[in-house]
Scaffold this motif. Structure first.
Motif: not given
Length: 241
Positions: A197, A121, A29, A185-189, A27, A195, A199, A21
């Motif tokens: 996410g 981030h 979402n 929040g948390l993003t998993y790629n 991005t 991805s 939040s 990122q």
């Protein structure tokens, strides 16, 4: 063997870069948003016949709501991003509490609340998991206001002294506002594009609700300040390009 090792290192480097990122990337979402109001309200004030009176023990509560939402995030640097939030306006219902509890659900409205946030981030740009913190503003207004019968006809204004003389056709308005927002929040790629996410955000949101009744004795104005202050959770799938 040396050539094979170099090839492997180059391949791993390319994979890491693809998953990053990084500055200049967008991005998008899409997902499900849940609003959980941490609500409170002031007692209702009624202005009629040149006088103002507060209805003792009166109050209101705001229902939870769910909706579909979209976010667009642009990475200004590898760590700093700007995010905009849009979505289908959720429908919030307002119910009477205390001395107004007999009215049940008083009405509903659609909430329009586009927002813009600045985010930081954490972690390396090519990390699989990237937590973040953000803060910003949301501009909030209400449309499609619908009142249920006891409110739309002014029945809530019945009094032992004046009987039904203050009742009549009633309309409603809800004030607009700028609402501060904080989120985490948390993003998993998953790979170079996809991805997932999660939040959570907190919004300092309040509005002044005003009911205007056209009675046989003149116009009656009833108002209260409602703090909605929702906790907003968002679960989404993202595409990076």
């Amino acid at each position: 063997m040396k050539q094979t090792g170099v090839a492997i290192l180059l391949s791993l480097s390319a994979i890491s870069a693809a998953n990053a990122q990084s500055a200049g990337q967008w991005t998008i979402n899409a997902g499900w948003m849940h609003l959980s109001p941490q609500d409170s309200s002031q007692p209702m004030t009624v202005n009629a016949l040149g006088r103002s009176a507060t209805v003792p023990g009166s109050g209101t509560s705001v229902s939870d709501a769910d909706t579909f939402s979209l976010t667009a995030t642009y990475f200004v640097t590898d760590h700093v991003a700007i995010e905009t939030i849009l979505g289908v306006p959720p429908k919030l219902s307002l119910s009477g509490t205390g001395s107004l509890s007999g009215l049940g659900e008083m009405g509903s409205a659609r909430v329009w609340s586009p927002a813009i946030l600045a985010q930081y981030h954490f972690g390396a740009p090519n990390a699989r998991l990237r937590p973040y913190l953000g803060a910003g503003l949301s501009y909030v207004w209400f449309k499609n206001i619908e009142l249920n019968s006891p409110v739309a006809t002014g029945q809530f204004l019945y009094s032992p002294t004046l009987g039904t003389h203050l009742e009549g056709p009633t309309s409603a308005s809800l004030s607009k506002s700028l609402a501060p927002v904080i989120n985490a929040g948390l993003t998993y790629n998953i790979d170079s594009h996809w991805s997932v996410g999660v939040s959570a955000s907190y919004v300092w949101l309040s509005t002044k609700a005003t009911l205007t009744t056209r009675s046989s004795l003149g116009t009656v104005s009833s108002s209260t300040k409602v703090k909605i202050n929702p906790i907003v959770t968002f679960v989404s799938v993202g595409y990076r390009f």
